[in-house]
Motif scaffolding. Structure first.
Motif, PDB file in Angstrom:
ATOM      1  N   ARG A  31      46.626  30.076  39.822  1.00  0.00           N
ATOM      2  CA  ARG A  31      46.939  31.295  39.089  1.00  0.00           C
ATOM      3  C   ARG A  31      47.171  32.429  40.078  1.00  0.00           C
ATOM      4  N   VAL A  32      48.235  33.169  39.847  1.00  0.00           N
ATOM      5  CA  VAL A  32      48.630  34.220  40.777  1.00  0.00           C
ATOM      6  C   VAL A  32      48.992  35.475  39.997  1.00  0.00           C
ATOM      7  N   VAL A  33      48.931  36.621  40.701  1.00  0.00           N
ATOM      8  CA  VAL A  33      49.327  37.907  40.124  1.00  0.00           C
ATOM      9  C   VAL A  33      50.815  38.110  40.396  1.00  0.00           C
ATOM     10  N   THR A  34      51.615  38.170  39.321  1.00  0.00           N
ATOM     11  CA  THR A  34      53.078  38.285  39.488  1.00  0.00           C
ATOM     12  C   THR A  34      53.605  39.654  39.107  1.00  0.00           C
ATOM     13  N   SER A  35      52.740  40.557  38.677  1.00  0.00           N
ATOM     14  CA  SER A  35      53.200  41.915  38.356  1.00  0.00           C
ATOM     15  C   SER A  35      53.405  42.710  39.651  1.00  0.00           C
ATOM     16  N   SER A  36      53.867  43.939  39.536  1.00  0.00           N
ATOM     17  CA  SER A  36      54.222  44.749  40.699  1.00  0.00           C
ATOM     18  C   SER A  36      53.003  45.076  41.556  1.00  0.00           C
ATOM     19  N   TYR A  37      53.210  45.096  42.901  1.00  0.00           N
ATOM     20  CA  TYR A  37      52.177  45.466  43.868  1.00  0.00           C
ATOM     21  C   TYR A  37      52.403  46.877  44.408  1.00  0.00           C
ATOM     22  N   GLU A  38      53.141  47.677  43.691  1.00  0.00           N
ATOM     23  CA  GLU A  38      53.603  48.957  44.222  1.00  0.00           C
ATOM     24  C   GLU A  38      52.436  49.866  44.621  1.00  0.00           C
ATOM     25  N   ASN A  39      51.297  49.835  43.904  1.00  0.00           N
ATOM     26  CA  ASN A  39      50.179  50.753  44.160  1.00  0.00           C
ATOM     27  C   ASN A  39      49.057  50.119  44.978  1.00  0.00           C
ATOM     28  N   TYR A  40      49.290  48.939  45.520  1.00  0.00           N
ATOM     29  CA  TYR A  40      48.216  48.239  46.218  1.00  0.00           C
ATOM     30  C   TYR A  40      48.151  48.568  47.710  1.00  0.00           C
ATOM     31  N   GLY A  41      49.196  49.067  48.305  1.00  0.00           N
ATOM     32  CA  GLY A  41      49.192  49.405  49.725  1.00  0.00           C
ATOM     33  C   GLY A  41      48.896  48.198  50.581  1.00  0.00           C
ATOM     34  N   ASP A  42      47.901  48.335  51.522  1.00  0.00           N
ATOM     35  CA  ASP A  42      47.525  47.240  52.424  1.00  0.00           C
ATOM     36  C   ASP A  42      46.275  46.501  51.957  1.00  0.00           C
ATOM     37  N   VAL A  43      45.977  46.553  50.691  1.00  0.00           N
ATOM     38  CA  VAL A  43      44.788  45.896  50.146  1.00  0.00           C
ATOM     39  C   VAL A  43      44.898  44.390  50.376  1.00  0.00           C
ATOM     40  N   GLN A  44      43.739  43.793  50.799  1.00  0.00           N
ATOM     41  CA  GLN A  44      43.708  42.361  51.093  1.00  0.00           C
ATOM     42  C   GLN A  44      43.185  41.554  49.902  1.00  0.00           C
ATOM     43  N   GLU A  45      42.307  42.172  49.104  1.00  0.00           N
ATOM     44  CA  GLU A  45      41.724  41.460  47.975  1.00  0.00           C
ATOM     45  C   GLU A  45      41.716  42.389  46.754  1.00  0.00           C
ATOM     46  N   LEU A  46      41.769  41.766  45.592  1.00  0.00           N
ATOM     47  CA  LEU A  46      41.672  42.488  44.337  1.00  0.00           C
ATOM     48  C   LEU A  46      40.416  42.046  43.604  1.00  0.00           C
ATOM     49  N   ASN A  47      39.588  42.997  43.192  1.00  0.00           N
ATOM     50  CA  ASN A  47      38.438  42.693  42.344  1.00  0.00           C
ATOM     51  C   ASN A  47      38.878  42.886  40.895  1.00  0.00           C
ATOM     52  N   LEU A  48      38.948  41.793  40.150  1.00  0.00           N
ATOM     53  CA  LEU A  48      39.468  41.837  38.786  1.00  0.00           C
ATOM     54  C   LEU A  48      38.362  42.194  37.822  1.00  0.00           C
ATOM     55  N   LYS A  49      38.577  43.248  37.050  1.00  0.00           N
ATOM     56  CA  LYS A  49      37.597  43.727  36.091  1.00  0.00           C
ATOM     57  C   LYS A  49      38.170  43.645  34.691  1.00  0.00           C
ATOM     58  N   ASN A  50      37.362  43.112  33.741  1.00  0.00           N
ATOM     59  CA  ASN A  50      37.816  43.017  32.364  1.00  0.00           C
ATOM     60  C   ASN A  50      37.730  44.398  31.702  1.00  0.00           C
TER      61      ASN A  50
END
Length: 401
Positions: free
Chosen positions: A382-401
């Protein structure tokens, strides 16, 4: 003092931990798109728009200029071959036709006069030939008689020599008349041939002029439907003006616009399909127009089978034009991530779905729905396919419900 030192150490350690480790960002799951990588059938295609056109179109041009005097039919009429469409008037052409007819009649009269004169001259020469033959026979009779009498010494040499001279004279005269008749016959044949050629040329010119006047009535060249008729009564039409067209009602083709980026990959025989009335129909490229205009070029596609019922000329179709055959591949749904990553990496979710970390990937071919994954991912990931425009140089995403 011990507590102060311990606080400073903890502060330094926390600073090192938060600045020296991986950068993280909290992201709400409802604001991102998570897609699953899967194994499936892949086909490279491009979406294109096509316009339905008749399989054969005959253009109507004004072969001769003139003023529109009468319209016999209206735009959209089903025509039969040679059925009149409109009538033009051109007084200059009509006057030229009258002059040409007069020239032909004058030439015909001159030919008749010349033929009569030749016949009369031939008759006169034939009469002279008859006289020469008769005179030769008489001179020959006297010559033979005098020759016999001279041998018997009944007449003298003077009288015998006169008979010889007269016979030779009439003989030469007959030969001369024969030459005159032969030349007269040859001259008559040449004059007749020249006159005939001149007459035939005038007749051809007259036929051409009559055809030009006949072209003032514009007729349907084939059976079909009259479309795009652009002429009104009283309008002056220059020679060569496009008046309309006849659409042959024997089938349809689809004229498709394609981006010039694909010009090296488009050739005859490629297939495409579209949906019409809840059914899918197949098209095949029949002709490629390589001329590029405004960054696009055109192709003609024909129906591989029967055309759908109810389709009309000028209708627009949305076509999936295939650039490759169907193959099995690892499929990644398309998304906005590609604009920031160029397809070189993607955020892949952990097994528990709580985090997503940066993963290097390699993509291959693509179509409007999927990318072909060559390396970096497995089926079920499973992968994130939406835009990364606001992520900058972030290496990891903490997913919150």
């Amino acid at each position: 003092m011990i507590g102060g030192i311990t606080g400073i150490v903890l502060l330094i350690g926390a600073s090192i931990y938060f600045t020296g480790g991986k950068s993280r960002l909290n992201v709400e799951t409802e604001r991102i798109t998570v897609s699953t990588v899967k194994k499936g059938t892949f086909q490279e295609f491009i979406p294109v728009n096509g316009v339905v056109l008749p399989l054969t179109t005959i253009y109507l041009d004004a072969l001769e200029g003139g003023r529109v005097e009468e319209k016999y039919v209206d735009d959209g009429t089903i025509m039969k071959k040679d059925q009149p469409i409109l009538r033009l008037s051109n007084t200059d052409l009509e006057l030229e036709l009258v002059n040409q007819q007069t020239n032909v009649y004058n030439l015909l009269t001159q030919m008749q006069i010349s033929r009569n004169a030749s016949q009369q001259n031939t008759i006169n020469n034939q009469n002279l030939m008859t006289d020469a033959e008769n005179n030769l026979k008489e001179a020959e009779r006297i010559y033979k008689l005098d020759k016999h009498l001279y041998a018997e010494k009944v007449i003298g040499s003077q009288e015998y020599q006169q008979a010889v001279n007269e016979y030779n004279y009439q003989l030469q005269k007959k030969k001369l008349m024969q030459q005159i008749l032969e030349k007269d016959s040859l001259t008559n044949r040449q004059q007749l041939d020249q006159s005939q050629q001149s007459y035939e040329g005038s007749q051809n010119a007259l036929k051409l002029m009559r055809k030009k006047v006949g072209d003032l009535i514009v007729r349907a060249p084939v059976d079909g439907q009259l479309t795009s008729l652009d002429a009104e009564v009283g309008q002056s039409i220059p020679k060569g003006t496009r008046l309309g067209q006849i659409d042959v009602l024997g089938g349809f083709k689809v004229r498709v616009d394609v981006d010039e980026h694909y010009i090296s990959r488009i050739f005859t025989g490629l297939m495409g399909d579209f949906t019409f009335a809840d059914s899918t129909y197949t098209l095949k490229i029949k002709k490629v127009y390589t001329q590029v205009t405004d960054g696009r070029f055109q192709v003609d596609m024909e129906f591989a089978g029967k055309a759908p019922k109810g389709i009309r000329r000028g209708q627009t179709l949305q076509i999936r034009l295939a650039l490759s055959d169907e193959t099995q591949a690892l499929l990644l749904p398309r998304g906005g991530f590609y604009q920031q990553t160029g397809g070189n990496w993607i955020f892949k979710l952990s097994k528990d779905g709580q985090t997503a970390y940066k993963t290097d990937i390699q993509l291959g071919r693509q179509n409007p729905d999927y990318y072909e994954v060559l390396q970096g991912l497995q089926p079920g990931d499973r992968v994130v396919t939406s835009s990364y425009e606001n992520y900058g140089d972030v290496q990891e995403l903490n997913l919150k419900n």
